[in-house]
Design a protein around this motif. Sequence first.
Motif, PDB file in Angstrom:
ATOM      1  N   VAL A 200       0.915  -1.324   0.003  1.00  0.00           N
ATOM      2  CA  VAL A 200      -0.107  -0.147  -0.017  1.00  0.00           C
ATOM      3  C   VAL A 200       0.963   1.220  -0.056  1.00  0.00           C
ATOM      4  O   VAL A 200       1.772   1.352   0.803  1.00  0.00           O
ATOM      5  CB  VAL A 200      -0.889  -0.137   1.099  1.00  0.00           C
ATOM      6  N   GLU A 201       0.605   2.073  -0.798  1.00  0.00           N
ATOM      7  CA  GLU A 201       1.563   3.316  -1.129  1.00  0.00           C
ATOM      8  C   GLU A 201       1.609   4.129   0.437  1.00  0.00           C
ATOM      9  O   GLU A 201       2.602   4.431   0.502  1.00  0.00           O
ATOM     10  CB  GLU A 201       0.657   4.397  -1.815  1.00  0.00           C
ATOM     11  N   SER A 202       0.822   4.282   1.245  1.00  0.00           N
ATOM     12  CA  SER A 202       0.984   4.621   2.706  1.00  0.00           C
ATOM     13  C   SER A 202       1.893   4.090   3.497  1.00  0.00           C
ATOM     14  O   SER A 202       2.274   4.777   4.315  1.00  0.00           O
ATOM     15  CB  SER A 202      -0.422   5.074   3.325  1.00  0.00           C
ATOM     16  N   GLN A 428      -3.667 -10.290  -6.063  1.00  0.00           N
ATOM     17  CA  GLN A 428      -2.936  -8.809  -6.146  1.00  0.00           C
ATOM     18  C   GLN A 428      -2.669  -8.601  -7.644  1.00  0.00           C
ATOM     19  O   GLN A 428      -3.029  -7.702  -8.082  1.00  0.00           O
ATOM     20  CB  GLN A 428      -2.052  -8.603  -5.200  1.00  0.00           C
ATOM     21  N   ASN A 432      -4.411  -6.018 -10.148  1.00  0.00           N
ATOM     22  CA  ASN A 432      -3.563  -5.212 -10.787  1.00  0.00           C
ATOM     23  C   ASN A 432      -3.819  -5.360 -12.638  1.00  0.00           C
ATOM     24  O   ASN A 432      -3.842  -3.949 -13.360  1.00  0.00           O
ATOM     25  CB  ASN A 432      -2.106  -5.075 -10.655  1.00  0.00           C
TER      26      ASN A 432
END
Length: 439
Positions: A200-202, A428, A432
């Motif tokens: 996750v980017e965060s 995942q 994508n």
Amino acid sequence: MEMKTLLVVDDNQDILEAVRLLMRKSVDEVVTSSTPDSIPMLLRKHKPQVVLLDMNFRAVVNTGNEGLFWLQEIRRLSPQTSVVLFTAYADVKLAVEGMKLGAVDFVVKPFENSVLMEVLKRAFGDKGMPGSKAASHMLWGSSESMVSLRKIVDRVAATDANILITGENGTGKDLLAREIHRLSLRCRGPIETVDMGAVVESLFESELYGHVKGAFTDARADRAGKFETAHGGTLFLDEIGNIPYHLQAKLLTALQQRMVVRVGSNTPRPIDIRLICATNRDLPQMVAEGKFRQDLYYRINTIHIELPSLRDRSDDIPEFVDLFLHKYAKVYGKDVPMVSDDAMRRLKSRQWPGNIRQLEHVVEKALIMCDGDMLRAEDFELFDEPASALAAAGGTLEDIERRTIVASIHQHNGNLAEVARQLGITRQTLYNKIKKYGL
């Protein structure tokens, strides 16, 4: 339950006795010998799963060459036997040479009991156990493309050069990364894997660089990132092409400066890693489109290794089928069936969009459903289109991939877990691709 037998070959009687006493409660039988000439007979008589092999038997010759010779003899006479090398000399290069020849690990004398027991435990665990180290070993095959690739890997593995592995999904990029680590001078260190498509980017910085307590809401304790935990070993960044552009600069900075700063801290921490990256995407095209930093691409791409698709190494399919049949026969407690010539021809004629991973799932399912001693063509769940039909359909590999995903989604009525399993990719990665193709 198969009897566990350990064969120890060393010309030092004290060591033979020490290993026998150490391992007598962990295995069913410990066979010892002070001369390597007895190895062929002992292999036939006792059928050991693991051999602990000294590398030097002559007091005046301490090069390890005799040990390497007998390692190759064991591999020739009993390919299923794991070999752990025993050496009084901390010569990592020699040990790595032995591992290239098929040894699963090595132990340096004088040894610590706990270290030797752990190494031997892993060696025994390799024998046919699902999810074990041996089940994850690279199967090179004998196709021309893989023979050439193996020569390249043998040359570059012992260096610290950054390596970029490319290839379609399911070709075994992760296995190749682990094989390179196993053959490298860092083989005694850790290998840490990060699926960049699933981060996750965060949490990107926290995952890679770590964080300190209180850095954010859920940071209840200090935590080392993957760069730190891979210190002294290898960091494998899978799906590197999925890193968002705005985060690529931070990754590049860490690689250039060879240090990281944990989230919430101002203290730089030095890192010592060998970087291996993998992707199924066209990074040069992404660079041209402004989606991937050119400087990062050059940084990770010191050595480029392209893994061929399964359809380009179809001569290796019988080896894979045999491997998977033996693997899952043990898992499910079944006998290993034969495969008819017609079935093998059909398996070799497929396009295999999911490559080796897809073939493994197909073989596993066929074995589960098999109620005889022969697997025929109809026992394998194959795609309706033969390779020639897919080729005739035309278009790029991405076109074929998109059509394959669409067909699989329809076939499984939108059950994405089944779609991912059939295609031999993670959910995942499937998500994508669905996003990529706008499905």
